[in-house]
Design a protein around this motif. Structure first.
Motif, PDB file in Angstrom:
ATOM      1  N   ALA A   1       0.845  -1.205   0.000  1.00 13.43           N
ATOM      2  CA  ALA A   1       0.000   0.000   0.000  1.00 13.43           C
ATOM      3  C   ALA A   1       0.876   1.249   0.000  1.00 13.43           C
ATOM      4  O   ALA A   1       1.951   1.255   0.608  1.00 13.43           O
TER       5      ALA A   1
ATOM      6  N   ASP B   1       1.226   7.026   1.875  1.00 12.62           N
ATOM      7  CA  ASP B   1       0.260   8.022   2.355  1.00 12.62           C
ATOM      8  C   ASP B   1      -1.172   7.471   2.438  1.00 12.62           C
ATOM      9  O   ASP B   1      -2.136   8.240   2.450  1.00 12.62           O
ATOM     10  N   THR B   2      -1.305   6.152   2.514  1.00  7.38           N
ATOM     11  CA  THR B   2      -2.647   5.568   2.658  1.00  7.38           C
ATOM     12  C   THR B   2      -3.275   6.057   3.969  1.00  7.38           C
ATOM     13  O   THR B   2      -2.649   5.942   5.028  1.00  7.38           O
TER      14      THR B   2
ATOM     15  N   SER C   1      -6.253   1.769   5.767  1.00  7.18           N
ATOM     16  CA  SER C   1      -5.356   0.638   6.049  1.00  7.18           C
ATOM     17  C   SER C   1      -5.796  -0.109   7.310  1.00  7.18           C
ATOM     18  O   SER C   1      -5.755  -1.347   7.351  1.00  7.18           O
TER      19      SER C   1
ATOM     20  N   LYS D   1     -10.095  -0.086  -2.184  1.00  9.50           N
ATOM     21  CA  LYS D   1      -9.597   1.261  -1.863  1.00  9.50           C
ATOM     22  C   LYS D   1      -8.078   1.313  -1.992  1.00  9.50           C
ATOM     23  O   LYS D   1      -7.525   2.272  -2.535  1.00  9.50           O
ATOM     24  N   ILE D   2      -7.396   0.288  -1.489  1.00  5.56           N
ATOM     25  CA  ILE D   2      -5.924   0.291  -1.544  1.00  5.56           C
ATOM     26  C   ILE D   2      -5.438   0.145  -2.990  1.00  5.56           C
ATOM     27  O   ILE D   2      -4.505   0.831  -3.408  1.00  5.56           O
TER      28      ILE D   2
ATOM     29  N   LEU E   1      -5.735   3.462  -4.534  1.00  2.00           N
ATOM     30  CA  LEU E   1      -4.665   4.364  -4.081  1.00  2.00           C
ATOM     31  C   LEU E   1      -3.347   4.028  -4.788  1.00  2.00           C
ATOM     32  O   LEU E   1      -2.585   4.918  -5.158  1.00  2.00           O
ATOM     33  N   ASN E   2      -3.103   2.740  -4.987  1.00  2.00           N
ATOM     34  CA  ASN E   2      -1.895   2.315  -5.717  1.00  2.00           C
ATOM     35  C   ASN E   2      -1.931   2.825  -7.150  1.00  2.00           C
ATOM     36  O   ASN E   2      -0.925   3.289  -7.684  1.00  2.00           O
TER      37      ASN E   2
ATOM     38  N   LYS F   1      -3.489   5.418  -8.211  1.00  4.68           N
ATOM     39  CA  LYS F   1      -3.391   6.884  -8.208  1.00  4.68           C
ATOM     40  C   LYS F   1      -1.959   7.355  -8.423  1.00  4.68           C
ATOM     41  O   LYS F   1      -1.727   8.429  -8.966  1.00  4.68           O
TER      42      LYS F   1
ATOM     43  N   GLU G   1     -14.688  13.657  -2.748  1.00  2.44           N
ATOM     44  CA  GLU G   1     -13.377  13.466  -2.105  1.00  2.44           C
ATOM     45  C   GLU G   1     -12.857  14.790  -1.557  1.00  2.44           C
ATOM     46  O   GLU G   1     -12.299  14.858  -0.461  1.00  2.44           O
TER      47      GLU G   1
END
Lengths: 353, 294
Positions: free
Chosen positions: A162, A165-166, A171, A220-221, A224-225, A227, B108
């Protein structure tokens, strides 16, 4: 009228009559009339029409390729602009497809966990209802656990990788769900060792609940990855860095033209133009922050103008447009409006064949 | 060589004046109290009076794209923020394909802003809002909503392919009667009318708030006047007044773009009025001069 036109006319008429009847008829006809539910398959019919509408996008794409592709191939005037257009089109299509495929991959990974949750619940439901199945409950649970083992390892890898900055909430939620899943899996494994018929059914519900939370956490993770990936950066650059500002700039140009045109054309030459100018100035002044330096009553005056004379005029325009729309719809429905059927000779005159 | 004439000012000078009028407040972060908008106040009151109840939600359509982002995105931000502060669950939706990225970015942004302002409080996807994403079908999809006994069955998945039944908002079936508020922001002709026509049953119509661009304000007023709309955000001016009302109620709230854009546009409006007056005066003087010369 040739065969093609006749077919289009029939399809148009049937489509029109279906939506007309679906709108005016009650959900279910009275028993005297057979109790027929006219809108029973409305969702399916609507989806069919939506699918047909979506084909228009593909037709647009083919048309663009045909028009601009031929310009490039034959080196006609504007070939360079056409090349730029097609290049942008393909670049945007590639980036959007990449975005779509990646998100679908993440959704599928989370979907597998949700499917396992649904399987867990199904095992519990079937066992409670004492349904006779080809595969006994204990064996079904073993299949579930075997499938879960590899998924849990995958999720553990995702959690380990992850981004730094998760957010803690994401997390923590995923870690807690993974821990809960591991506990439930261990409980099930030990229960299977001791009890071959597996009586502890509520644990399957607990497992399903933790799997659903885990699916959401993994999604979600993964997002984020993505992103922080190159693909996302390229998409953001093109969409948020170019497309959105260009779209806003096109609209913003209006402001420049309006002010320039206002200066040149808004001249008081008659009583009517004076009236229009006074109304426009009041409406503008009444909605800008500086009105209070002129008069506190300006917002009220503006409101009156919008609520009374302007609303009356607009309502008349709307009624007129609605009646014209109805007339046009009837012409289309009965295929009197030949322009829409690609009949050039009729189209030129605007009349029917 | 053409003679410089005040009556026929070069358009490039006008464009330069517009750039300066718009850029100065934006660069200096200069804001001024917006004009009072009664229609925005009505919308604010409507949201304020809505109580968050289990099994109820607001249906919020973002039917705008990059073209009208300056006005519609600011409107969507302030209203969405208000709903989040009130903890009213929101179902986000779009019938315009270019609105899709805004369905993700605006919530967001508001979530981050609210969590910074209120340490310890959390706004969660699925519980506080759900994103249904862009749905093709225009008015056909709107027509299917009042007929649906459960929106989770009609739409089945959200924009991230999560089954709606797995999300807390849809734990109990939501149908039209459970939608306490309908909100729609658009600059497009035609999308608004389909909500007025079809988002209702014979015995129920949710309170309807609409955000339009400045160009479509006169058209929206006929629906406000008839009672089909309960609240209206008139372009950026409406969003700015709504933002001011929010700041009055929540003084710790971070400043947003609505006030800034509204101030810039206000100065541009003043410039337009000044140019119209100036243009008329110069035309009048040149007419008199021409008469005298004759």
């Amino acid at each position: 009228m040739n065969f093609r036109q006749r077919l289009i006319a029939i399809a148009t008429f049937l489509g029109g009559i279906y939506f007309f009847l679906e709108f005016v008829l009650p959900e279910k006809l009275p028993e005297v009339l057979g109790g027929f539910e006219f809108g029973k398959y409305h969702n399916e019919v609507s989806n069919g029409f939506i699918a047909v509408g979506a084909v228009a996008f593909a037709l647009g794409l083919i048309n663009l390729l045909y028009v601009h592709g031929s310009k490039i191939v034959f080196g006609r005037k504007g070939a360079l602009n056409s090349a730029a257009l097609l290049l942008s089109l393909f670049a945007m299509m590639y980036l959007t497809l990449n975005e779509w495929i990646t998100s679908e991959k993440f959704n599928a990974a989370a979907g597998e966990l949700r499917d396992l949750a649904a399987f867990s619940r199904q095992i519990k439901t079937d066992a409670e209802s004492k349904r006779l199945l080809e595969i006994p409950t204990a064996d079904r649970i073993k299949i579930l656990i075997t499938s879960l083992d590899s998924k849990i390892t995958e999720v553990q890898v995702t959690l380990d990788n992850a981004p730094k900055d998760t957010p803690a909430i994401v997390s923590d939620e995923a870690t807690a769900a993974l821990a809960a899943t591991n506990i439930e899996v261990a409980n099930i494994k030990s229960a299977l060792e001791n009890d071959t018929t597996f009586a502890d059914l509520p644990v399957l519900e607990k497992l399903a609940a933790s799997l659903i939370t885990l699916a959401s956490g993994r999604q979600k993770i993964d997002a984020l990855n993505y992103k922080v990936s190159l693909g996302k950066a390229a998409y953001d650059f093109v969409y948020e860095g170019l497309f959105i500002p260009l779209g806003s700039a096109m609209f913003a140009l209006l402001g420049f033209y309006i002010i320039s045109a206002g200066y040149r054309a808004f001249r008081v030459k008659s009583a009517e133009s004076a009236l229009m100018m006074i109304a426009a100035v009041i409406v503008m002044l009444g909605q800008i922050p500086f009105y209070s330096y002129i008069s506190e009553d300006l917002p009220e005056m503006r409101l009156w103008l919008l609520q009374v004379p302007s609303a009356a005029a607009f309502r008349a325009i709307k009624f007129g447009a609605a009646v014209a729309g109805l007339y046009m719809a009837i012409r289309m429905w009965f295929s009197i409006e030949s322009v829409s059927f690609g009949n050039d000779s009729a189209g030129k005159t605007g009349g029917s064949e | 060589m053409s003679k410089f004439s005040l009556a026929n000012l070069d358009r490039r000078i006008i464009y330069l004046l517009v750039v300066l009028a718009l850029a100065w407040p934006l660069l200096n972060k200069f804001t001024i109290r917006p004009a009072r908008m009664k229609s925005a106040e009505a919308l604010y009151k409507m949201v304020e009076e809505t109580k968050p109840e289990p099994g109820k939600a607001a249906f919020f359509a973002f039917d705008f794209g990059p073209n009208t982002k300056a006005e519609n995105a600011s409107q969507a931000e302030v209203v969405f923020e208000h709903l989040m502060r009130k903890r009213i669950p929101v179902i986000l939706f779009a019938q315009y394909v270019l609105a899709d990225p805004f369905l993700k970015s605006i919530p967001e942004k508001i979530k981050a802003q609210l969590e910074t302002e209120n340490p310890g409080e959390v706004w969660q996807y699925g519980k506080d809002w759900v994103n249904l994403g862009f749905r093709p079908g225009a008015s056909l999809i709107i027509q299917s909503i009042p007929k649906s006994p459960n929106l989770a069955e009609t739409f089945s998945i959200d924009a991230f392919s999560t089954p709606l039944v797995d999300l807390p908002i849809f734990k109990t079936p939501i149908k039209l009667k459970d939608i306490s508020l309908l909100l729609q922001m658009t600059g497009l002709v035609g999308t608004f009318d389909s909500y007025v026509q079809f988002f209702q049953t014979q015995d129920y119509r949710p309170n309807f708030g609409h955000g339009c661009t400045s160009i479509t304000i006169p058209e929206a007023y006929i629906y406000l006047d008839s009672g089909q709309l309960q609240g209206l955000l008139e372009g950026i001016a409406g969003a700015a007044w709504y933002s001011k009302l929010l700041t009055d109620q929540f003084p710790n709230r971070a400043p947003d773009n609505a006030l800034l854009i509204n101030t810039g546009l206000g100065i541009a409006h003043l410039l337009l009025i000044a140019l119209i007056i100036f243009g008329n005066l110069t035309a009048l003087f040149s007419k008199k001069e021409a008469k005298r010369a004759r």
